[in-house]
Structure formats: C-alpha cells, structure tokens
Design a protein around this motif. Structure first.
Motif, PDB file in Angstrom:
ATOM      1  N   CYS A  40      19.379 -40.245 -11.523  1.00 57.63           N
ATOM      2  CA  CYS A  40      18.239 -41.153 -11.403  1.00 57.63           C
ATOM      3  C   CYS A  40      17.672 -41.365 -12.800  1.00 57.63           C
ATOM      4  O   CYS A  40      17.620 -40.429 -13.606  1.00 57.63           O
ATOM      5  CB  CYS A  40      17.184 -40.546 -10.477  1.00 57.63           C
ATOM      6  N   VAL A  80      19.365 -45.799  -9.974  1.00 56.58           N
ATOM      7  CA  VAL A  80      19.800 -44.617  -9.228  1.00 56.58           C
ATOM      8  C   VAL A  80      21.220 -44.874  -8.751  1.00 56.58           C
ATOM      9  O   VAL A  80      21.658 -46.023  -8.654  1.00 56.58           O
ATOM     10  CB  VAL A  80      18.904 -44.325  -8.000  1.00 56.58           C
ATOM     11  N   TYR A 132      21.737 -40.773  -4.548  1.00 62.66           N
ATOM     12  CA  TYR A 132      20.300 -40.500  -4.618  1.00 62.66           C
ATOM     13  C   TYR A 132      19.546 -41.368  -3.609  1.00 62.66           C
ATOM     14  O   TYR A 132      18.652 -40.893  -2.906  1.00 62.66           O
ATOM     15  CB  TYR A 132      19.795 -40.758  -6.030  1.00 62.66           C
ATOM     16  N   HIS A 147      15.836 -31.379  -9.433  1.00 57.77           N
ATOM     17  CA  HIS A 147      15.910 -32.333 -10.540  1.00 57.77           C
ATOM     18  C   HIS A 147      16.026 -31.563 -11.859  1.00 57.77           C
ATOM     19  O   HIS A 147      15.165 -30.736 -12.170  1.00 57.77           O
ATOM     20  CB  HIS A 147      14.652 -33.205 -10.595  1.00 57.77           C
ATOM     21  N   TYR A 189      21.412 -32.277  -4.414  1.00 52.65           N
ATOM     22  CA  TYR A 189      20.912 -32.440  -3.048  1.00 52.65           C
ATOM     23  C   TYR A 189      21.206 -31.148  -2.308  1.00 52.65           C
ATOM     24  O   TYR A 189      22.359 -30.749  -2.172  1.00 52.65           O
ATOM     25  CB  TYR A 189      21.631 -33.629  -2.415  1.00 52.65           C
TER      26      TYR A 189
END
Length: 226
Positions: A12, A23, A27, A87, A106
């Motif tokens: 991102c 992105v 994402y 992140h 994720y």
C-alpha cells in the motif's frame, strides 16, 4: 482459517496526508473493497476505531522524522471480525516527492485481551508523541533512549514479534554505542533480558523480563488514569 499465521504479503502506498495513492489487489481484498474504491481513501478510516488514533500518530511522526516502524492493527468493520493487518512502514523520498510505503501481512491471530490492547495503544501514542517532541525540540532535550526502548519492546511483544539487538538499538533513537550501553543498563536493572535466537543463534533477542513487563504494564495503566 484461524491460527494459520501470515498468509500473504501485500503493498500500500499513501501520501503525506495519509490518502491512499495505490494498493495491490490483495490489500483491497483484505479490506473488502474494490481496488479503485480504496484509492483516494484516508488510510486511517480503513482501520478499526480502537487502533486508529495510535496508528495515525505514528504515521504522522514517520512523515516528520522518517523513522520506520511495524505495527499490527485491526480492520474497520464488523465487531466480530478477527482479521488484522501487520504494516511494515517506511518513508520514500526523492527530492520533494514523498510517499509512505507499507509492506503488509494479512494475518489471522487470536484477539488480544482488551486491557492489553489499550496498553499497547498507550505505548504507541507515547512513542509517536516522543518522536514529534524530538523533531521539534531536539534529542538533547527529550532524549531518553532507555525509555523509548522499553516502550518499543512493550509494543512489539504485545504484537508477538521478536526484537533483535540491532532493531532495539535503532528503536532507542540513540547512536549505536550509546544504545548498547542503555541495553546493558536495562539488563543489569532486571527490566530487560537477552536471549539467543532459537533458529539463528548468532542473533540475540532483546525482550522485557517478567518484572519489566509488570513495570511497563503498571506504568501504562497509570497513564490512562492521569
């Protein structure tokens, strides 16, 4: 699938106003929107309200001091949703062009208990504010590398991540030799310990001791009552 750990990496890109510039499809899928719908959104609006303020403060501090960080935040959405995005955030700069770049994992992770999440957010807010203080006032005025290190260790341990000696030194915000002395002082005080990495024994993990965790937990809880 619960308990499966990291499933994929995504990316991102946001501008210094925290608007999403680009992105990848992964994402967008994690957020539950089409890619074109995500571009242009204010990134913090996509994050769960419980994590939004601390995440925004750390992003703003990054845009000022350029110091990268990693954090795990929950997505906005249904209160029963159990999906978090980790992140890994850095600042890209070429002349006057600046963007915040994020490599994103994720994850399906067990929910952290409410009190621990509150204290983690408190530590992140303090870190973000200290970075801003250092930017405006200078490290000679506000430099407390041992305290910064304790905050960073608390945040990373709350997210289940190991911190190695070099990363700990960077987190302290001090020159390497000073940071290593601070780590040694914290070890001697019983707040921090060094452990060999069980996978690569050439690397050393730095973490809070049980006494260190209790001390930081009590301190952060006290800050919520002030």
């Amino acid at each position: 699938m619960q308990g499966s750990g990291v499933r994929s990496l995504m990316s991102c890109l946001v501008d210094v106003d925290l608007a999403v510039c680009d992105v990848d499809d992964g994402y967008a899928a994690a957020i539950g929107r089409a890619r074109d719908d995500v571009i242009g959104c204010h990134l913090p609006d996509l994050i769960h309200a419980d994590d939004r303020a601390a995440f925004s403060e750390r992003l703003r501090a990054l845009c000022i001091d350029g110091r990268g960080f990693s954090t795990t935040v929950r997505l906005a959405g249904d209160a029963t949703r159990r999906v978090w995005l980790t992140h890994h955030v850095s600042l890209l700069q070429l002349g006057s062009w600046r963007r915040v770049s994020m490599t994103v994992a994720y994850e399906d992770v067990p929910p952290v208990d409410d009190e621990r999440r509150v204290l983690k957010r408190a530590a992140e807010r303090i870190l973000g504010k200290r970075r801003l203080r250092e930017r405006y006032l200078g490290s000679a005025v506000v430099g407390e590398p041992a305290f910064d290190l304790l905050l960073e260790l608390f945040v990373q341990e709350a997210e289940g991540r190991a911190v190695y000696t070099t990363s700990a030194a960077v987190a302290s915000g001090a020159p390497l030799t000073t940071a290593l002395r601070q780590i040694a002082m914290l070890v001697e005080s019983g707040l921090v310990r060094r452990l060999p990495d069980p996978i690569d024994r050439r690397r050393v993990i730095v973490q809070l001791t049980p006494d260190g965790m209790r001390t930081m937990t009590d301190y952060l809880a006290a800050t919520q009552r002030v």
